[in-house]
Design a protein around this motif. Sequence first.
Motif, PDB file in Angstrom:
ATOM      1  N   SER A 186       0.835  -1.193   0.000  1.00 42.46           N
ATOM      2  CA  SER A 186       0.000   0.000   0.000  1.00 42.46           C
ATOM      3  C   SER A 186       0.873   1.246   0.000  1.00 42.46           C
ATOM      4  N   ARG A 187       0.356   2.333  -0.565  1.00 47.52           N
ATOM      5  CA  ARG A 187       1.050   3.615  -0.521  1.00 47.52           C
ATOM      6  C   ARG A 187       0.342   4.596   0.403  1.00 47.52           C
ATOM      7  N   THR A 188      -0.632   4.098   1.162  1.00 51.91           N
ATOM      8  CA  THR A 188      -1.349   4.935   2.120  1.00 51.91           C
ATOM      9  C   THR A 188      -1.040   4.467   3.535  1.00 51.91           C
ATOM     10  N   THR A 189      -1.307   5.327   4.511  1.00 51.90           N
ATOM     11  CA  THR A 189      -1.022   4.985   5.906  1.00 51.90           C
ATOM     12  C   THR A 189      -1.877   3.825   6.384  1.00 51.90           C
ATOM     13  N   ILE A 190      -3.154   3.867   6.045  1.00 49.84           N
ATOM     14  CA  ILE A 190      -4.084   2.811   6.457  1.00 49.84           C
ATOM     15  C   ILE A 190      -4.823   2.301   5.235  1.00 49.84           C
ATOM     16  N   GLU A 191      -4.887   0.995   5.102  1.00 50.21           N
ATOM     17  CA  GLU A 191      -5.656   0.363   4.034  1.00 50.21           C
ATOM     18  C   GLU A 191      -6.342  -0.855   4.611  1.00 50.21           C
ATOM     19  N   SER A 192      -7.615  -1.017   4.299  1.00 51.15           N
ATOM     20  CA  SER A 192      -8.399  -2.150   4.810  1.00 51.15           C
ATOM     21  C   SER A 192      -8.372  -2.211   6.333  1.00 51.15           C
ATOM     22  N   THR A 255       5.441 -13.569  10.849  1.00 51.22           N
ATOM     23  CA  THR A 255       4.145 -13.664  11.525  1.00 51.22           C
ATOM     24  C   THR A 255       3.446 -12.319  11.588  1.00 51.22           C
ATOM     25  N   ASP A 256       2.136 -12.378  11.580  1.00 51.44           N
ATOM     26  CA  ASP A 256       1.274 -11.215  11.778  1.00 51.44           C
ATOM     27  C   ASP A 256      -0.096 -11.756  12.154  1.00 51.44           C
ATOM     28  N   VAL A 257      -1.075 -10.857  12.331  1.00 49.22           N
ATOM     29  CA  VAL A 257      -2.379 -11.317  12.794  1.00 49.22           C
ATOM     30  C   VAL A 257      -3.498 -11.003  11.807  1.00 49.22           C
ATOM     31  N   ASN A 258      -3.330  -9.971  10.986  1.00 55.71           N
ATOM     32  CA  ASN A 258      -4.369  -9.581  10.042  1.00 55.71           C
ATOM     33  C   ASN A 258      -4.334 -10.474   8.800  1.00 55.71           C
ATOM     34  N   GLY A 259      -5.500 -10.976   8.398  1.00 58.39           N
ATOM     35  CA  GLY A 259      -5.559 -11.904   7.277  1.00 58.39           C
ATOM     36  C   GLY A 259      -5.092 -11.293   5.964  1.00 58.39           C
ATOM     37  N   ASP A 260      -5.503 -10.047   5.691  1.00 55.01           N
ATOM     38  CA  ASP A 260      -5.084  -9.383   4.455  1.00 55.01           C
ATOM     39  C   ASP A 260      -3.574  -9.168   4.427  1.00 55.01           C
ATOM     40  N   VAL A 261      -3.018  -8.807   5.570  1.00 54.49           N
ATOM     41  CA  VAL A 261      -1.575  -8.589   5.668  1.00 54.49           C
ATOM     42  C   VAL A 261      -0.820  -9.896   5.432  1.00 54.49           C
ATOM     43  N   LEU A 262      -1.295 -10.969   6.022  1.00 50.84           N
ATOM     44  CA  LEU A 262      -0.631 -12.263   5.857  1.00 50.84           C
ATOM     45  C   LEU A 262      -0.674 -12.734   4.402  1.00 50.84           C
ATOM     46  N   ARG A 263      -1.803 -12.504   3.736  1.00 51.83           N
ATOM     47  CA  ARG A 263      -1.895 -12.897   2.324  1.00 51.83           C
ATOM     48  C   ARG A 263      -0.918 -12.096   1.477  1.00 51.83           C
ATOM     49  N   ARG A 264      -0.847 -10.788   1.733  1.00 55.85           N
ATOM     50  CA  ARG A 264       0.079  -9.943   0.966  1.00 55.85           C
ATOM     51  C   ARG A 264       1.520 -10.362   1.227  1.00 55.85           C
ATOM     52  N   LYS A 285       2.920 -17.208   8.979  1.00 57.14           N
ATOM     53  CA  LYS A 285       1.949 -17.745   9.926  1.00 57.14           C
ATOM     54  C   LYS A 285       1.249 -16.643  10.720  1.00 57.14           C
ATOM     55  N   SER A 286       0.058 -16.966  11.177  1.00 62.18           N
ATOM     56  CA  SER A 286      -0.693 -16.054  12.046  1.00 62.18           C
ATOM     57  C   SER A 286      -0.225 -16.214  13.485  1.00 62.18           C
ATOM     58  N   LEU A 287      -0.022 -15.066  14.157  1.00 63.23           N
ATOM     59  CA  LEU A 287       0.372 -15.085  15.559  1.00 63.23           C
ATOM     60  C   LEU A 287      -0.251 -13.880  16.244  1.00 63.23           C
ATOM     61  N   ASP A 288      -1.149 -14.154  17.196  1.00 62.87           N
ATOM     62  CA  ASP A 288      -1.835 -13.101  17.949  1.00 62.87           C
ATOM     63  C   ASP A 288      -1.155 -12.958  19.302  1.00 62.87           C
ATOM     64  N   TRP A 289      -0.502 -11.813  19.538  1.00 66.44           N
ATOM     65  CA  TRP A 289       0.224 -11.609  20.794  1.00 66.44           C
ATOM     66  C   TRP A 289      -0.691 -11.678  22.015  1.00 66.44           C
ATOM     67  N   PHE A 290      -1.943 -11.314  21.857  1.00 65.59           N
ATOM     68  CA  PHE A 290      -2.851 -11.308  23.002  1.00 65.59           C
ATOM     69  C   PHE A 290      -3.110 -12.718  23.530  1.00 65.59           C
ATOM     70  N   ASP A 291      -2.800 -13.718  22.723  1.00 70.50           N
ATOM     71  CA  ASP A 291      -2.920 -15.101  23.206  1.00 70.50           C
ATOM     72  C   ASP A 291      -1.950 -15.361  24.348  1.00 70.50           C
ATOM     73  N   ALA A 292      -0.856 -14.605  24.384  1.00 73.03           N
ATOM     74  CA  ALA A 292       0.133 -14.795  25.449  1.00 73.03           C
ATOM     75  C   ALA A 292      -0.386 -14.291  26.794  1.00 73.03           C
ATOM     76  N   LEU A 293      -1.487 -13.523  26.775  1.00 75.21           N
ATOM     77  CA  LEU A 293      -2.083 -13.023  28.016  1.00 75.21           C
ATOM     78  C   LEU A 293      -3.328 -13.807  28.419  1.00 75.21           C
ATOM     79  N   ALA A 294      -3.830 -14.632  27.510  1.00 73.64           N
ATOM     80  CA  ALA A 294      -5.034 -15.413  27.785  1.00 73.64           C
ATOM     81  C   ALA A 294      -4.634 -16.787  28.323  1.00 73.64           C
ATOM     82  N   GLU A 295      -5.048 -17.065  29.538  1.00 76.73           N
ATOM     83  CA  GLU A 295      -4.608 -18.298  30.215  1.00 76.73           C
ATOM     84  C   GLU A 295      -4.899 -19.548  29.399  1.00 76.73           C
ATOM     85  N   ASP A 296      -6.065 -19.567  28.720  1.00 79.22           N
ATOM     86  CA  ASP A 296      -6.416 -20.773  27.971  1.00 79.22           C
ATOM     87  C   ASP A 296      -5.675 -20.878  26.638  1.00 79.22           C
ATOM     88  N   GLN A 297      -5.012 -19.771  26.204  1.00 78.73           N
ATOM     89  CA  GLN A 297      -4.293 -19.777  24.943  1.00 78.73           C
ATOM     90  C   GLN A 297      -2.778 -19.897  25.094  1.00 78.73           C
TER      91      GLN A 297
END
Length: 358
Positions: A186-192, A255-264, A285-297
């Motif tokens: 992307s050439r913009t600050t935010i896309e999708s 790794t990243d968490v956004n599906g569009d970002v991972l595809r690109r 691969k997908s990796l969500d950092w917030f899983d490291a704070l969730a006891e069940d994840q």
Amino acid sequence: MAGDRRKGLTVTKHALPERVGVKCDACGRAGYQCLLSLGLLQGYSALRHPRLLSFPSQLGFLQVHHFVLSSILLNPHLSQFPPSHTYQLSFWKWIIEHLELLLGDEARAIKSFTFTNLSVSLTQEDAEIDQRLYDRLISLVATSKPVAHNTAIPPPPSFVTHYWRASPSADIIPSMEGHSVTLFESRTTIESGTTGLRTWRASFVLAQYLIANPTLLINKSVLELGSGTGFLGLIVADIQVNGSGTTGRDVLYLTDVNGDVLRRCHENTRLSCNASHWHKELYVKSLDWFDALAEDQVPNIRSFLDGIKPDLVLGADILYHPDMIAPFLSTLNIALQTPSSSASGTAYIALTVRNADL
């Protein structure tokens, strides 16, 4: 590592001789002449706005014209992975205007010179701009979509190519040592709804450090957090593919968490022009950092990172809000506890200070 305003890498697929009088092995010009011309190639490939480019008029019309024609317009790589239509239109308008001005200046100088010296070179006297340059501009204008007056149109996504040389101290660099990465971004600050579809400042800073210290990456398991479209990962992959010998094992996880970002990111790693295309163990691969704070994840993220066993963890411009600090540090802590070697893992994180709370 704090980010700065430098964008892009020390560029080129040509040699980069540093002393005046040393000739480039690719174009045959003296070192300073090659460097001045290559600024145009760098800028065009990285979509640098023409007003930020420096036109090398001191080289003379014939030299600049030849370089623009052969190394930019007819460049096979840039034909297959071109800058956006919008950027090309602005660039070719700018370059043709400057070539016309330079040609006019030299024609007047030659005309004045002939009054006292009749041996003027016919090559210079008969010089003209190649019709193919005009044809490119005409084609771009003809296929441009009309835009209403005073309407702001965001720049479209585009292929972007960055070049670098592996041996900054070398006077002459063989063509095999010229490196490049190309990505569609992307050439913009935010896309999708995400900032992850373009490359940010700190990535260039960390990339320059890794290029200068390739042994950090060779025969190592490397994990990148927040890879975005993959710029830094493409650099790492190139270093691993071109630097590894017959022994050892190179592993790279982006790794990243956004599906569009991972595809690109995945698409960019598979471009045939990038060394990442030939990397035997590169994974997106997908990796969500917030899983490291969730006891069940936590068991899941620990299992994932234990499977990678990263010797080195990388991240560039990945913290943009204070709420991201805790999950990032928790993820990083788990990752550094599971290196492939017996020693603890190492992390290199480059950040741009945008928020005083970070």
